[in-house]
Enzyme design. Sequence first.
Site: not given
Length: 142
Positions: A35, A100, A104, A106
């Site tokens: 990231d 976004v 996804h 994290h």
Amino acid sequence: MTQAYDPGNIFAKILRGEIPSHRVYEDDAVVAFMDVMPQGIGHTLVVPKAPSRNILDADPATFGPLFAVVQKVAVAVKKAFNADGVTLLQFNEPASGQTVYHLHVHVVPRFEGVPLKPHSGQMEKPEVLAENAGKIRAALGS
């Protein structure tokens, strides 16, 4: 109502190689990369190659390969940074904090007594991301 997937999102561009990233893992279905605005050292994103905005519209077949890699990356970041634990975060739609719109997860190494940094928009130095990516790749054995 959920909006349609936008193939112009930043993660789609990263997956196509149009934007550089510090990749730590890639297979036929999933890519993991650093990231650029980490909330902690070693903050890694795990992204399926299959297009979907988030968990709400993803093909269920995406989850097996995605979460198998999430687990691999979680083990690797814990080892690479000698972390006390690992936080997994996954956001869906604006009200949840998603910014976004490509599914996804994290993966953030955690340390006792150290809070997550705010997602401030402050980009990490590329050399720091490269060094951290190298540590994670080494922990993955690649």
